[in-house]
Design an enzyme around this catalytic site. Structure first.
Site, PDB file in Angstrom:
ATOM      1  N   THR A 235       4.000   1.545  -0.946  1.00 12.23           N
ATOM      2  CA  THR A 235       4.702   1.589  -2.226  1.00 12.23           C
ATOM      3  C   THR A 235       3.802   2.151  -3.311  1.00 12.23           C
ATOM      4  O   THR A 235       4.220   2.998  -4.122  1.00 12.23           O
ATOM      5  CB  THR A 235       5.183   0.173  -2.614  1.00 12.23           C
TER       6      THR A 235
ATOM      7  N   ARG B 139       1.874   8.281   7.260  1.00 11.16           N
ATOM      8  CA  ARG B 139       2.137   8.088   8.683  1.00 11.16           C
ATOM      9  C   ARG B 139       3.619   7.788   8.912  1.00 11.16           C
ATOM     10  O   ARG B 139       4.318   7.336   8.014  1.00 11.16           O
ATOM     11  CB  ARG B 139       1.309   6.928   9.234  1.00 11.16           C
TER      12      ARG B 139
ATOM     13  N   TRP C 259       7.108  -0.622  -7.964  1.00 13.61           N
ATOM     14  CA  TRP C 259       8.292  -1.092  -7.225  1.00 13.61           C
ATOM     15  C   TRP C 259       9.477  -1.196  -8.186  1.00 13.61           C
ATOM     16  O   TRP C 259      10.547  -0.669  -7.922  1.00 13.61           O
ATOM     17  CB  TRP C 259       8.015  -2.456  -6.578  1.00 13.61           C
TER      18      TRP C 259
ATOM     19  N   LYS D  59       0.823  -1.220   0.000  1.00  9.15           N
ATOM     20  CA  LYS D  59       0.000   0.000   0.000  1.00  9.15           C
ATOM     21  C   LYS D  59       0.850   1.261   0.000  1.00  9.15           C
ATOM     22  O   LYS D  59       0.604   2.195  -0.760  1.00  9.15           O
ATOM     23  CB  LYS D  59      -0.940  -0.039   1.209  1.00  9.15           C
TER      24      LYS D  59
ATOM     25  N   ALA E 200      -4.085   1.137  12.484  1.00  7.68           N
ATOM     26  CA  ALA E 200      -5.485   1.111  12.062  1.00  7.68           C
ATOM     27  C   ALA E 200      -6.256  -0.069  12.626  1.00  7.68           C
ATOM     28  O   ALA E 200      -7.480  -0.091  12.546  1.00  7.68           O
ATOM     29  CB  ALA E 200      -5.571   1.093  10.543  1.00  7.68           C
TER      30      ALA E 200
ATOM     31  N   PHE F 181       3.849  -7.953  -9.010  1.00  9.34           N
ATOM     32  CA  PHE F 181       5.019  -8.671  -8.534  1.00  9.34           C
ATOM     33  C   PHE F 181       5.649  -9.418  -9.715  1.00  9.34           C
ATOM     34  O   PHE F 181       4.970  -9.732 -10.702  1.00  9.34           O
ATOM     35  CB  PHE F 181       4.640  -9.675  -7.438  1.00  9.34           C
TER      36      PHE F 181
ATOM     37  N   PHE G  71      -3.940  -0.668   6.869  1.00  7.74           N
ATOM     38  CA  PHE G  71      -4.546  -1.974   6.642  1.00  7.74           C
ATOM     39  C   PHE G  71      -5.629  -1.895   5.565  1.00  7.74           C
ATOM     40  O   PHE G  71      -5.565  -1.063   4.678  1.00  7.74           O
ATOM     41  CB  PHE G  71      -5.038  -2.576   7.952  1.00  7.74           C
TER      42      PHE G  71
ATOM     43  N   LYS H  44       6.243  -6.782  10.549  1.00  8.74           N
ATOM     44  CA  LYS H  44       5.532  -6.158   9.433  1.00  8.74           C
ATOM     45  C   LYS H  44       6.442  -5.330   8.538  1.00  8.74           C
ATOM     46  O   LYS H  44       6.286  -5.279   7.328  1.00  8.74           O
ATOM     47  CB  LYS H  44       4.392  -5.285   9.970  1.00  8.74           C
TER      48      LYS H  44
END
Length: 574
Positions: A90, A111, A426, A88, A290, A398, A318, A122
């Site tokens: 990224t 954040r 990415w 998210k 969150a 990916f 999240f 995480k």
């Protein structure tokens, strides 16, 4: 890799296999932060420097004020997270870079990362690959000290409370009915339940207590919802930290220490300015989780970005059942920052995991599993539509995704009437062409028709607000309140707090309160075990299932692979 391949043209060279986010970040060329600020319209006298590449902004010294049209907000959310990863942050960074590449005046509002998950499992919150905010290692570690200031303010309050009790307890505080805890920006399960004040009369009054993680502190929530220093002081004063022996709420203002807490936060409250690899300005400020808090960056940072840019790309933590719902029903309600578009990030890998495939089998093509797991994405997208905002699905690509799988998901979105685009931000970077198609669809959504609305009115009872969320957003049959929760509902009504919105504390892995029920489960009940009024933040936290406000570390913490090299540079950080 040549250093200039990462300066200004992230798509000039794809990262070699096995290149870490940290290695990409360390090879990137940053500009002095005053140059980034100048291009964003921030004068030098509004900056407070933290080295060459970080600065705080004093919003009071920015020009324009209310006369400047506020920029449009794009909220980035996601499907339910899995260990397979969604990306998210990224996508947030890559989308903003791509919008800037298309000629829009853009700023990011994110954040700050917590040390707990950084050292645990995480990871950080600065993006990845060629879509990162820099300097990523400093942001992920101590940054400008905001979290330390919040931790200090929280723990100063509790030291002052316990001292008041020790010194005679003029306010008649009942130590057995304390609702505020000390905090630490760390995952430490051994601190969930502690006993303090042992050792005799000179050491204080013994009582059972515990710690939360800093990002769950109400002071973090107040910090992120305050509109300015005066509002911060007022909100701090409204915090209820416990009750008297006759069960009356006791606030920070009753204790008279809101001024001292404000003083500890006076510098931290100023937003932090950094940059992406592609040079897009980013404000990284505040960081409530969150799953146990409201999951949004500070209102001050978001509003500052809106004064400086035409489009502000922000995210909520999240999946859309948590951070996005809280953005809509808490932050947007309090701060007038309703989004003009919502991006829902999805990955082929995560969808296959929701379709029943184990993590070690996700590299294998499996359209059947993708089809089984897409119900999770569908529910999130339909939930966004309930707020009257157009959703756009970002398929974060990916290397293991096959053309067949990507085409299937795009065709499914088209059949559902959902705007969607594949984003390779990415590997190809938002500053390259990896997010061009996504940026175009988001820009169109911003200009398209929308009529934002909240999920429930504030006049609704707290019980019915919770029931609305669990039925409309989670897809539950209903909600079950424990006996303590029912007693708390009566206290909330008695004390006049029933007009607050609700902040659900729930596992992030499932729409239900059971983290093992993946996909889009049906036929379940959400169990509310307790309710905690956050009178300074202005919302009611509903604790569901087994969600913890002080997480624990995994069996093999990420800290095990971290170190510094001979020059003092970090290694093993993502």
């Amino acid at each position: 890799m040549p250093e200039d391949a990462l300066a200004g043209d992230p798509a000039a060279a794809a990262p070699p296999a096995g290149t870490s986010d940290l290695e990409i970040a360390q090879q990137s060329v940053m500009r002095p932060i005053e140059e980034v600020a100048a291009e964003a319209g921030i004068s030098a006298d509004a900056l407070e420097f933290y080295g060459r590449y970080k600065a705080k902004i004093d919003p009071a010294k920015l020009g324009g004020g209310a006369a400047v049209p506020a920029g449009k907000v794009v909220l980035v959310s996601a499907m339910s997270p899995t260990p397979a990863g969604e990306g998210k942050s990224t996508t947030t960074v890559g989308l903003a870079d791509s919008l800037a590449r298309a000629g829009h005046k853009v700023m990011i509002a994110l954040r700050e990362p917590s040390l707990g998950p950084i050292l645990g499992m995480k990871g950080g919150a600065t993006g990845g690959g060629y879509s990162q905010v820099l300097p990523m290692d400093e942001i992920n570690l101590h940054f400008t000290g905001d979290f330390h200031a919040i931790t200090s303010a929280n723990n100063a309050l509790m030291a002052l409370v316990d001292n008041h009790i020790f010194q005679g307890n003029e306010l008649n505080i009942d130590p057995r009915r304390m609702t505020f805890k000390r905090v630490l920006d760390m995952n430490d399960r051994s601190l969930r339940e502690v006993v303090i004040g042992l050792g005799g009369p000179a050491q204080g009054v013994p009582r059972q207590d515990g710690f939360d993680i800093t990002v769950a502190s109400e002071i973090m929530a107040v910090f992120c919802l305050a509109t300015d220093l005066a509002d911060l002081r007022e909100r701090l004063g409204r915090i209820t930290f416990g009750y008297t022996y006759d069960r009356q709420p006791v606030t920070v203002a009753d204790l008279g220490v809101q001024g001292a807490l404000t003083m500890l936060l006076k510098d931290a409250i100023k937003p932090n300015l950094v940059q992406t690899i592609a040079g897009t300005p980013a404000l990284v400020h505040g960081g409530p989780f969150a799953n146990i808090a409201h999951g949004c960056n500070s209102v001050i940072a978001t509003q500052t970005a809106r004064r400086l840019a035409d489009i502000v790309v922000t995210e909520a933590g999240f999946g859309a059942d948590l951070g996005a719902e809280k953005f809509m029903d808490i932050k947007a309600r309090m701060a007038d920052v309703a989004p003009s578009a919502v991006v829902v990030v999805a990955t082929i890998r995560a969808l296959k995991m929701h379709g029943g495939i184990a993590k070690d089998q996700l590299k294998e093509p499996n359209v059947a599993a993708l089809a089984a797991g897409v119900a999770n994405l569908q529910r999130h997208v339909r939930n966004v539509e309930k707020f009257g905002v157009p959703p756009v699905v970002a398929i974060n690509q990916f290397a293991t995704d096959t053309p067949e799988e990507l085409d299937w998901l795009l065709e499914w979105c088209a059949a559902e009437g959902i705007q969607a685009a594949v984003a390779d931000v990415w590997g190809r970077g938002g500053g390259g062409d990896g997010g061009d198609e996504l940026a175009a669809k988001v820009a169109a959504a911003i200009d398209g028709p929308h009529a934002f609305r909240h999920l429930y009115p504030l006049e609704m009872s707290v019980e019915d607000k919770i029931r609305t969320i669990v039925q409309e957003v989670y897809g539950a049959d209903g909600v079950d309140f424990s006996v303590p929760a029912l007693k708390r509902l009566a206290e909330i009504e008695k004390n006049g707090w029933s007009g607050f919105p609700v902040c659900m504390a729930k596992t992030q892995y499932s729409f239900s309160d059971d983290p093992n029920r993946l996909g889009a489960p049906k036929g379940f009940t959400v169990h509310v075990r307790d309710l905690i009024p956050k009178t300074g933040a202005g919302f009611i936290v509903a604790l569901t299932g087994a969600v913890m406000t002080m997480p624990g570390l995994p069996k093999v913490p990420a800290a095990m692979r971290m170190d510094v090299d001979a020059a003092g540079n970090p290694v093993g950080l993502f």
